[in-house]
Design a protein around this motif. Structure first.
Motif, PDB file in Angstrom:
ATOM      1  N   ALA A 126       0.832  -1.205   0.000  1.00  0.00           N
ATOM      2  CA  ALA A 126       0.000   0.000   0.000  1.00  0.00           C
ATOM      3  C   ALA A 126       0.862   1.250   0.000  1.00  0.00           C
ATOM      4  O   ALA A 126       0.564   2.231  -0.704  1.00  0.00           O
ATOM      5  CB  ALA A 126      -0.921  -0.007   1.221  1.00  0.00           C
ATOM      6  N   ALA A 127       1.958   1.234   0.770  1.00  0.00           N
ATOM      7  CA  ALA A 127       2.861   2.383   0.802  1.00  0.00           C
ATOM      8  C   ALA A 127       3.483   2.612  -0.570  1.00  0.00           C
ATOM      9  O   ALA A 127       3.619   3.759  -1.019  1.00  0.00           O
ATOM     10  CB  ALA A 127       3.950   2.174   1.853  1.00  0.00           C
ATOM     11  N   PHE A 128       3.854   1.528  -1.238  1.00  0.00           N
ATOM     12  CA  PHE A 128       4.450   1.670  -2.578  1.00  0.00           C
ATOM     13  C   PHE A 128       3.446   2.270  -3.560  1.00  0.00           C
ATOM     14  O   PHE A 128       3.774   3.207  -4.299  1.00  0.00           O
ATOM     15  CB  PHE A 128       4.936   0.314  -3.089  1.00  0.00           C
ATOM     16  CG  PHE A 128       5.395   0.359  -4.529  1.00  0.00           C
ATOM     17  CD1 PHE A 128       6.608   0.939  -4.860  1.00  0.00           C
ATOM     18  CD2 PHE A 128       4.587  -0.154  -5.537  1.00  0.00           C
ATOM     19  CE1 PHE A 128       7.031   1.007  -6.186  1.00  0.00           C
ATOM     20  CE2 PHE A 128       5.004  -0.094  -6.864  1.00  0.00           C
ATOM     21  CZ  PHE A 128       6.223   0.489  -7.178  1.00  0.00           C
ATOM     22  N   LEU A 129       2.221   1.749  -3.588  1.00  0.00           N
ATOM     23  CA  LEU A 129       1.217   2.263  -4.519  1.00  0.00           C
ATOM     24  C   LEU A 129       0.850   3.711  -4.191  1.00  0.00           C
ATOM     25  O   LEU A 129       0.668   4.537  -5.098  1.00  0.00           O
ATOM     26  CB  LEU A 129      -0.032   1.386  -4.488  1.00  0.00           C
ATOM     27  CG  LEU A 129       0.086   0.020  -5.167  1.00  0.00           C
ATOM     28  CD1 LEU A 129      -1.188  -0.785  -4.952  1.00  0.00           C
ATOM     29  CD2 LEU A 129       0.361   0.182  -6.662  1.00  0.00           C
ATOM     30  N   ALA A 130       0.734   4.031  -2.899  1.00  0.00           N
ATOM     31  CA  ALA A 130       0.409   5.403  -2.513  1.00  0.00           C
ATOM     32  C   ALA A 130       1.524   6.351  -2.922  1.00  0.00           C
ATOM     33  O   ALA A 130       1.271   7.444  -3.451  1.00  0.00           O
ATOM     34  CB  ALA A 130       0.162   5.479  -1.007  1.00  0.00           C
ATOM     35  N   TRP A 131       2.774   5.936  -2.684  1.00  0.00           N
ATOM     36  CA  TRP A 131       3.911   6.784  -3.063  1.00  0.00           C
ATOM     37  C   TRP A 131       3.986   6.974  -4.577  1.00  0.00           C
ATOM     38  O   TRP A 131       4.145   8.101  -5.062  1.00  0.00           O
ATOM     39  CB  TRP A 131       5.216   6.161  -2.554  1.00  0.00           C
ATOM     40  CG  TRP A 131       6.440   6.796  -3.148  1.00  0.00           C
ATOM     41  CD1 TRP A 131       6.991   8.001  -2.807  1.00  0.00           C
ATOM     42  CD2 TRP A 131       7.248   6.275  -4.204  1.00  0.00           C
ATOM     43  NE1 TRP A 131       8.083   8.264  -3.589  1.00  0.00           N
ATOM     44  CE2 TRP A 131       8.272   7.220  -4.457  1.00  0.00           C
ATOM     45  CE3 TRP A 131       7.212   5.097  -4.952  1.00  0.00           C
ATOM     46  CZ2 TRP A 131       9.243   7.020  -5.433  1.00  0.00           C
ATOM     47  CZ3 TRP A 131       8.173   4.893  -5.928  1.00  0.00           C
ATOM     48  CH2 TRP A 131       9.180   5.836  -6.161  1.00  0.00           C
ATOM     49  N   LEU A 132       3.843   5.885  -5.336  1.00  0.00           N
ATOM     50  CA  LEU A 132       3.969   5.970  -6.790  1.00  0.00           C
ATOM     51  C   LEU A 132       2.859   6.821  -7.399  1.00  0.00           C
ATOM     52  O   LEU A 132       3.133   7.705  -8.228  1.00  0.00           O
ATOM     53  CB  LEU A 132       3.946   4.566  -7.399  1.00  0.00           C
ATOM     54  CG  LEU A 132       4.055   4.499  -8.940  1.00  0.00           C
ATOM     55  CD1 LEU A 132       5.361   5.115  -9.403  1.00  0.00           C
ATOM     56  CD2 LEU A 132       3.918   3.057  -9.419  1.00  0.00           C
TER      57      LEU A 132
END
Length: 320
Positions: A126-132
């Motif tokens: 989730a952190a990766f998708l939110a950041w990207l």
């Protein structure tokens, strides 16, 4: 006969470097609770969901090529080397997918990722998708980006590597991760604390180098410019000393942050002063997202206990 102790390194020899190394190790790697990182995760996701709700009505105007900044004019402000919505549009064009569905899809993925981050479900993904997706959005609408967006991008990236899921998360409740104190939690917390300390110091010193923050002109401009003005504070013209004192207070809070928020005796007053500063920014300048975000960062980094339960820390131990 040579004395057996000659040539041996006793406690006194090299003792100070060893103590310094142990102190550095305690400061950076002593096992800590993940609660501050979880507070960062929850607070950051909540503020960004609020921002998403505020931005949603103008989604296509902000991010479409026929929006506020159109076509080539928008491209002037976009960094070509960073992920942006245009990349996804070009990638999906052969499939017959237009720009509007890509913009909407990016926004939906962003919001879903933030919701998952908020509750700590599949937290790292989730952190990766939110950041990207956040990076894609701010790069595409780079002409509207300000401090809140930059800090959000940075701290979302930090959450990719920090064990924020080890507390107050669905991942923890489902048994996917452990919940005990870890060196990784301590290291993550130190990164956040040092980043904030440096950022406030640089900001404060930058302001101190200009006369407007000493004579109150910067405060006057902040509350009187049409794009920021929330109340009629024109009466400050009759009390210029009050604007000057407000400017001095901002300088004190920001420059003193990196020095006075670390000691236990002055930590709480400085957390309160910093939160009050950003509450004032939100109230008097209308920068709600920025004020809330910066308050969340300080509260998570310095107000949420990080020490694991147990006996009192020995004298000289690193602060939480």
């Amino acid at each position: 006969m040579k004395h057996p102790s000659i040539g041996l390194r006793g406690p006194a020899a090299g003792g100070e470097p060893a103590r310094v190394l142990r102190a550095i190790e305690r400061f950076a790697l002593a096992p800590a609770s993940a609660a501050p990182l979880a507070a960062l995760r929850i607070g950051l996701a909540a503020v960004l969901l609020l921002q998403a709700a505020l931005v949603a009505p103008a989604l296509f105007e902000l991010y479409g090529r026929s929006g506020i900044l159109q076509g080539p004019l928008r491209d002037v402000f976009v960094r070509a080397d960073l992920p942006r919505i245009g990349w996804a549009v070009e990638l999906l064009a052969p499939l017959g997918v237009g720009e509007d569905p890509v913009i909407l899809g990016t926004g939906v993925i962003y919001v879903v990722a933030l919701a998952a981050l908020l509750v700590g479900w599949c937290t790292r993904a989730a952190a990766f998708l939110a950041w990207l997706t956040h990076l894609m959005l701010v790069t595409t609408a780079s002409s509207t980006v300000y401090g809140a967006d930059s800090f959000a991008t940075i701290f979302l990236f930090y959450l990719l590597w920090m064990p924020s899921e080890a507390a107050f998360s669905m991942d923890r409740r489902l048994g996917r991760v452990g919940g005990g104190p870890t060196p990784a939690a301590r290291l993550g917390l130190r990164v956040v604390q040092l980043h904030l300390s440096f950022a406030y110091l640089v900001s404060g010193l930058g302001k101190a180098g200009g006369e407007p923050w000493w004579d109150g002109e910067a405060i006057w401009r902040s509350v009187m410019l049409p794009e920021y003005r929330q109340f009629d504070l024109s009466w400050l013209a009759d009390a210029p000393w009050l604007a000057a004192v407000a400017g001095w207070t901002v300088l004190l809070v920001e420059i003193g942050y990196g020095f006075l928020i670390w000691p236990r005796r002055t930590r709480l007053p400085w957390v309160v002063a910093t939160v009050a500063l950003h509450a004032g920014i939100a109230l008097f300048m209308g920068l709600l997202v920025f004020g809330a975000l910066m308050a969340v960062l300080t509260i998570a980094a310095f107000a949420v206990p990080s020490e694991p339960p147990g006996p009192a820390a020995p004298a000289g131990a690193a602060p939480g």
